[in-house]
Design a protein around this motif. Structure first.
Motif, short mmCIF file in Angstrom:
data_model
loop_
_atom_site.label_atom_id
_atom_site.label_comp_id
_atom_site.label_asym_id
_atom_site.label_seq_id
_atom_site.Cartn_x
_atom_site.Cartn_y
_atom_site.Cartn_z
N ALA A 1 0.78 -1.14 -0.02
CA ALA A 1 -0.05 -0.09 0.01
C ALA A 1 0.87 1.35 -0.04
CB ALA A 1 -0.77 0.11 1.16
N ILE A 2 0.35 2.14 -0.32
CA ILE A 2 1.06 3.59 -0.66
C ILE A 2 0.21 4.43 0.24
CG2 ILE A 2 1.58 5.71 -1.98
CD1 ILE A 2 1.95 3.62 -4.37
N LEU A 3 0.96 5.27 1.22
CA LEU A 3 0.32 6.38 2.09
C LEU A 3 0.64 7.51 1.58
CD1 LEU A 3 -1.36 7.04 4.62
CD2 LEU A 3 0.67 6.53 5.76
N ILE A 4 0.06 8.45 1.21
CA ILE A 4 0.10 9.76 1.05
C ILE A 4 -0.57 10.71 1.99
CG2 ILE A 4 -0.26 11.76 -0.77
CD1 ILE A 4 1.30 9.37 -1.69
N GLY A 5 0.26 11.68 2.70
CA GLY A 5 -0.12 12.60 3.98
C GLY A 5 -1.03 13.62 3.21
N PRO A 6 -1.18 14.44 4.13
CA PRO A 6 -2.02 15.84 3.72
C PRO A 6 -1.31 17.09 3.41
CG PRO A 6 -1.67 15.73 6.14
CD PRO A 6 -1.07 14.47 5.70
N GLU A 7 -1.90 18.03 2.89
CA GLU A 7 -1.15 19.11 2.29
C GLU A 7 -0.17 19.60 3.51
OE1 GLU A 7 -4.59 21.45 1.57
OE2 GLU A 7 -4.05 21.23 -0.59
N GLY A 8 -0.40 19.51 4.86
CA GLY A 8 0.54 19.82 5.70
C GLY A 8 1.66 18.96 6.20
N GLY A 9 1.57 17.91 5.46
CA GLY A 9 2.58 16.90 5.81
C GLY A 9 2.11 15.94 6.98
N PHE A 10 3.04 14.94 7.41
CA PHE A 10 2.74 14.15 8.53
C PHE A 10 3.16 14.88 9.72
CE2 PHE A 10 2.81 10.73 5.43
CZ PHE A 10 2.07 10.23 5.37
N ALA B 1 0.48 11.41 -4.98
CA ALA B 1 -0.61 10.11 -5.16
C ALA B 1 -0.21 9.63 -6.64
CB ALA B 1 -1.95 10.35 -5.03
N VAL B 2 -0.40 10.49 -7.75
CA VAL B 2 -0.10 10.13 -8.96
C VAL B 2 1.14 9.48 -9.23
CG1 VAL B 2 -0.05 10.79 -11.45
CG2 VAL B 2 -1.95 11.26 -10.13
N ALA B 3 2.18 10.29 -8.69
CA ALA B 3 3.71 9.98 -9.05
C ALA B 3 4.18 8.64 -8.41
CB ALA B 3 4.61 11.17 -8.33
N ALA B 4 3.51 8.26 -7.05
CA ALA B 4 3.88 7.18 -6.27
C ALA B 4 3.30 5.94 -6.92
CB ALA B 4 3.48 7.15 -4.75
N LEU B 5 1.98 6.08 -7.34
CA LEU B 5 1.39 5.03 -7.97
C LEU B 5 2.28 4.83 -9.29
CD1 LEU B 5 -2.35 5.63 -7.37
CD2 LEU B 5 -1.13 3.45 -6.70
N THR B 6 2.72 5.73 -10.14
CA THR B 6 3.47 5.53 -11.30
C THR B 6 4.82 4.66 -11.02
OG1 THR B 6 2.44 7.42 -12.09
CG2 THR B 6 4.28 6.80 -13.31
N VAL B 7 5.34 5.18 -9.95
CA VAL B 7 6.60 4.53 -9.65
C VAL B 7 6.39 3.07 -9.29
CG1 VAL B 7 8.45 4.36 -8.02
CG2 VAL B 7 7.65 6.73 -8.87
N TRP B 8 5.35 2.85 -8.38
CA TRP B 8 5.24 1.44 -8.08
C TRP B 8 4.91 0.52 -9.28
CZ3 TRP B 8 1.99 -2.54 -7.94
CH2 TRP B 8 2.03 -3.74 -7.05
#
Length: 245
Positions: free
Chosen positions: A191-200, A230-237
């Motif tokens: 699974a890929i986890l993407i944080g919010p605009e303010g980061g974790f 989100a798009v970048a991470a899914l593309t890399v995976w």
């Protein structure tokens, strides 16, 4: 006439079956696409492949189809989930749409310390996933989960699923010595986890880095917007471990 129109309908599907259209679907076929009885479209249910269907009737009040031959087998994506903190409405919609197009198997909204949109309409996001699958030629629709807190997500995380969390701090922290800088991204189930605009938040980042299934990764030298990440991470995976290889 043949048509490139595709609709998601409730299955399971089989040849010779008559399927009932919702009012919205029937209006879309007759009022928007200007199709008539006898015209053909493609239908899918997310599990039985794609089928040619002939319009029997379609109007503002409803309609029916009759299924013919199966024209494509069922093709499921790799077992990769996208977990993300919801952001502004239109950009959250974008994330769900692109996750579907890119082959996410499940979409999991998560609320974090800095999430600025803690309420979502799961049914509306699920409808966006359906529309994206109709448009991109897929035969699978990823389920969209109800939103949960990050703490609850981690408390119940499966032991056999890798968690790839995209840590924006790595974009400007060359001294980070975690494995995520050089190790290959894990294969499915993952699974890929993407944080919010303010980061974790610092405490969230610490818990993620300590989690036995988690792996911190960076997405290059620039901090990306959440929807871009989100798009970048899914593309890399998908390029390195998924069905693009």
């Amino acid at each position: 006439m043949d048509s490139k129109v595709r609709l998601h309908i409730t299955g399971p599907l089989h040849g010779g079956q008559q399927a009932v259209l919702s009012k919205d679907q029937a209006h879309y076929l007759s009022g928007v696409m200007r199709l008539s009885p006898g015209d053909t479209i493609t239908v899918f249910d997310g599990a039985s492949g794609a089928w040619r269907a002939t319009i029997d009737a379609a109007s503002k009040r409803g309609g029916t189809l009759t299924l013919g031959d199966r024209v494509a087998p069922q093709r499921d994506p790799p077992d990769i989930w996208l977990c993300f903190a919801p952001i502004k409405k239109a950009r959250t919609d974008f994330i769900v749409e692109k996750a579907t197009e890119l082959g996410a198997a499940r979409i999991c909204p998560v609320t974090t310390r800095y999430t600025n949109s803690e309420r979502i309409r799961r049914d509306r996001l699920q409808a966006h996933a359906v529309e994206a699958a109709e448009q991109c030629g897929g035969t699978f629709v990823p389920p969209v989960d109800e939103i949960v807190t990050l703490a609850k997500l981690l408390d119940h995380w499966p032991d056999d699923r890798a968690l790839i969390f995209c840590d924006e701090a790595l974009s400007d922290d060359p001294d980070w010595s975690g494995e995520g800088e050089s190790a290959p991204w894990p294969r499915a189930p993952a699974a890929i986890l993407i944080g919010p605009e303010g980061g974790f938040a610092p405490a969230e980042r610490d818990r993620l880095r300590a989690h036995p299934q988690a792996m911190a990764v960076g997405l290059g030298p620039r901090i990306l917007r959440a929807d871009t990440a989100a798009v970048a991470a899914l593309t890399v995976w998908q390029t390195t471990q998924g069905d693009w290889t």
